[in-house]
Scaffold this active site. Sequence first.
Site: not given
Ligand code: GLN
Length: 426
Positions: A28, A103, A127
């Site tokens: 990532k 994400s 995410s």
């Molecule tokens: N969807 C969650 C957020 O937008 C989780 C994102 C993540 O785990 N980086 O914060």
Amino acid sequence: MSHNAYITDERIEADDGGPLADRTVAVKDNISTEGVRTTCGSAMLEEYVPPYDATVVERLTAAGATITGKTNMDEFGMGTTTETSAFGPTENPAAPGHVPGGSSGGSAAAVASGDADLALGTDTGGSVRCPAAFCGVVGIKPTYGLVSRYGLIAYANSLEQIGPIAPSVAEAAELLEVIAGPDDHDATTRDASEEGADTDYAAAADDDVTGMKIGIPTELVEGADEAVVETFWDAIDDLEAQGASYHEVDLPSAEHAVEAYYVIAMSEASSNLARFDGVRYGPSPDYEGNWNEEFAGVREEGFGEEVKRRVLLGTYALSAGYHDKYYKKAQDARAWVKADFDEALTEADVLASPTMPVPPMQMGESLDDPLTMYLADANTTPVNLANLPAISVPAGETDDGLPVGMQFVGPAFGEVDIIRAGSALA
Ligand code: GLN
């Protein structure tokens, strides 16, 4: 390379030999790679090349893995669909026309399409698990402190962990074994074996759930889509047929978890993202006007809409006069969520729920409605608030052929329990 899964497809070759010698791993793009651009999916870091490797990257190359490149992601990890990336959206290889989740959508898509054998994502509020669920692959969010965050560009430090994504539970567990363990560069890491934990993760993928007690938090099933709930119960029946038993448990705090998560995540983000000011990080301004204008200009141009929304809300929640009303209240709720999980796990080996309450959305569908997007994190965010480990494994598909994920949550450093449960399903 397909589905816009990568932001940078530069390979990083490995040391010879090691447990991952013939494997490729996609990483990532918020995990630092020495000499290879690391953008966090943001225009702010379009040109940023880190001068050092994250600990997990060092461990990957030492284990013989070849890194295929840096994967697409929601900007700074803020999103659930990989559509807030400044580099365009990623498409879900398992459900064309739909989002891959987020994400870490690029990482899950790279594994689902076969571009990479394995991948690393990061999970602040779901995410790793969300994109694993949406793309029909496996993802693990480790216990807070199991995996070093050194070299991870922070979104919300108190919540996030780097975690593996793989086609099978056994492969995800193998990758976890390589990246887990204490690190002098990250004082929040712990030695799980010193905490009394079994750390033989790959061996735990033995499909054996005989006698396993599964708790099902009603609050995390009730609100989900009908097609998701149906697939969930079919998978529970499958586990029961293999010798596990289940009972319902209460997580009364769960309904406040999303609220508490977003207050804490945005507050931490507002502080973490202050360094992107054109002096420390980000493109330098021309310094023709006054400093405040230049600095604001860099942030206005470099950040996307979702990032700006969160920096503003987080700054507000931390400001004098509001701190007690929002931030402190969210911390109290966090303690309550932790206590609820501890209580539920006294009677169960693992807790099970759908990973996501909805199947993958169509591309473009949720971007204009941030609140609906936040609510999709209802089942994943409580786990980060409680610092616990969780896995998402494929549970089946809806009638329309959309992947549905099953989430298992375990006690702190109980990775072997969730790996064992998951291996019986996928
Ligand atoms: N969807 C969650 C957020 O937008 C989780 C994102 C993540 O785990 N980086 O914060």
